[in-house]
Scaffold this motif. Structure first.
Motif, short mmCIF file in Angstrom:
data_model
loop_
_atom_site.label_atom_id
_atom_site.label_comp_id
_atom_site.label_asym_id
_atom_site.label_seq_id
_atom_site.Cartn_x
_atom_site.Cartn_y
_atom_site.Cartn_z
N ALA A 78 0.69 -1.13 0.09
CA ALA A 78 -0.02 0.07 -0.12
C ALA A 78 0.93 1.15 -0.07
N VAL A 79 0.36 2.21 -0.61
CA VAL A 79 1.12 3.71 -0.29
C VAL A 79 0.02 4.41 0.47
N VAL A 80 0.56 5.00 1.32
CA VAL A 80 -0.22 6.01 2.26
C VAL A 80 0.44 7.34 2.45
N GLY A 81 -0.17 8.58 2.04
CA GLY A 81 0.52 9.71 2.01
C GLY A 81 1.76 9.61 1.51
N GLY A 82 1.97 9.03 0.40
CA GLY A 82 3.18 9.03 -0.49
C GLY A 82 4.15 8.34 0.11
N GLN A 83 3.98 7.48 1.28
CA GLN A 83 4.99 6.75 1.93
C GLN A 83 4.33 5.14 1.85
N ARG A 84 5.36 4.11 1.16
CA ARG A 84 5.02 2.70 0.87
C ARG A 84 5.16 2.08 2.26
N ILE A 85 3.96 1.14 2.23
CA ILE A 85 4.18 -0.09 3.15
C ILE A 85 4.60 -1.01 2.09
N THR A 86 5.85 -1.61 2.38
CA THR A 86 6.22 -2.45 1.31
C THR A 86 5.95 -4.05 2.22
N LEU A 87 5.97 -4.90 0.88
CA LEU A 87 5.85 -6.28 1.02
C LEU A 87 6.51 -6.87 2.22
N SER A 88 7.81 -6.31 2.13
CA SER A 88 8.64 -6.92 3.26
C SER A 88 8.09 -6.55 4.65
N GLN A 89 7.50 -5.23 4.61
CA GLN A 89 7.25 -4.56 6.05
C GLN A 89 6.04 -5.37 6.42
N LEU A 90 5.53 -5.74 5.70
CA LEU A 90 3.97 -6.22 5.87
C LEU A 90 4.35 -7.66 6.25
N GLU A 91 5.34 -8.52 5.45
CA GLU A 91 5.51 -10.00 5.87
C GLU A 91 6.26 -9.97 7.24
N GLU A 92 7.04 -8.73 7.60
CA GLU A 92 7.65 -9.05 9.30
C GLU A 92 6.71 -8.84 10.06
N ARG A 93 5.63 -8.01 9.83
CA ARG A 93 4.56 -8.05 10.84
C ARG A 93 3.78 -8.93 10.99
N VAL A 94 3.44 -9.73 9.91
CA VAL A 94 2.54 -11.06 9.98
C VAL A 94 3.38 -11.99 10.84
#
Length: 215
Positions: free
Chosen positions: A35-51
């Motif tokens: 996702a991109v929020v306010g021009g800043q990316r939530i990367t797949l690796s960040q999402l993977e890390e949180r999961v």
């Protein structure tokens, strides 16, 4: 306590479901982004890390593989729910900042102490937040900040978190941040400040199947 629990249930993700084995992003405009929020990316690796944090905490909390597999089978939307929480955190923080709402470290500690007392101790509180809201121990205080921001924003608006006035403020923040989801994870409903599954039957979430194959 009841109000705090309702708020937590409203604003946090469900507990673990499947391993975060994600393939390349399907959004050509933002390759590698969930996702991109306010021009800043939530990367797949960040999402993977949180999961992965939730899965690791869940595995540590059970006694055997059968219980772990049961927990995985019982909740199948961890990745999407986690992404929803990551986005909503930014949306709520923006809405709170726009309203002049801030949360101090002391307020977070006071809230945690009160919840620990009611839960019967620090460990019991961590277990409750993991089981009920999918929040691993290392993210507990981050989540409490989210709860406090929501409560203080509602108070500033003269309402509560269940009222349209509160969600209107989040809707305005969503518009300002121009939330853009990878189509794999659905769409962002600006009016509800919530993720919605897109009607794309040709897009298949293969993470659960891959998780089973990797074990």
């Amino acid at each position: 306590m009841h109000r705090r629990r309702r708020t937590a249930l409203l604003l946090t993700a469900a507990i673990a479901a499947a391993a975060p084995l994600l393939t390349a992003c399907g959004n050509d405009a933002h390759p590698g982004a969930a996702a991109v929020v306010g021009g800043q990316r939530i990367t797949l690796s960040q999402l993977e890390e949180r999961v992965g944090e939730v899965r690791a905490a869940q595995r540590a909390a059970v006694q055997n593989d059968a219980q772990y597999q049961q927990a995985i089978a019982g909740t199948g939307t961890l990745t999407r729910d986690t992404l929803h929480t990551m986005i909503l955190d930014r949306v709520l923080h923006r809405a709170a900042a726009d309203a002049g709402v801030t949360v101090t470290r002391r307020e977070i500690q006071e809230m945690r102490s009160g919840l620990e007392e009611q839960a019967g101790g620090a460990k019991q509180l961590e277990t409750t937040w993991l089981q009920q809201y999918g929040v691993p121990p290392q993210r507990l205080e981050e989540n409490l900040r989210l709860q406090l921001e929501a409560q203080k924003l509602a108070e500033k608006l003269g309402t509560d978190t269940n009222r349209p006035e509160f969600w209107k403020a989040l809707s305005e923040a969503s518009k300002d941040l121009n939330v853009d989801l990878n189509p794999r994870y659905g769409t962002w409903d600006v009016q509800k400040s919530s993720r919605a599954d897109a009607k794309t039957p040709w897009v298949r979430d293969v993470s659960a199947a891959q998780a089973q194959q990797s074990m």
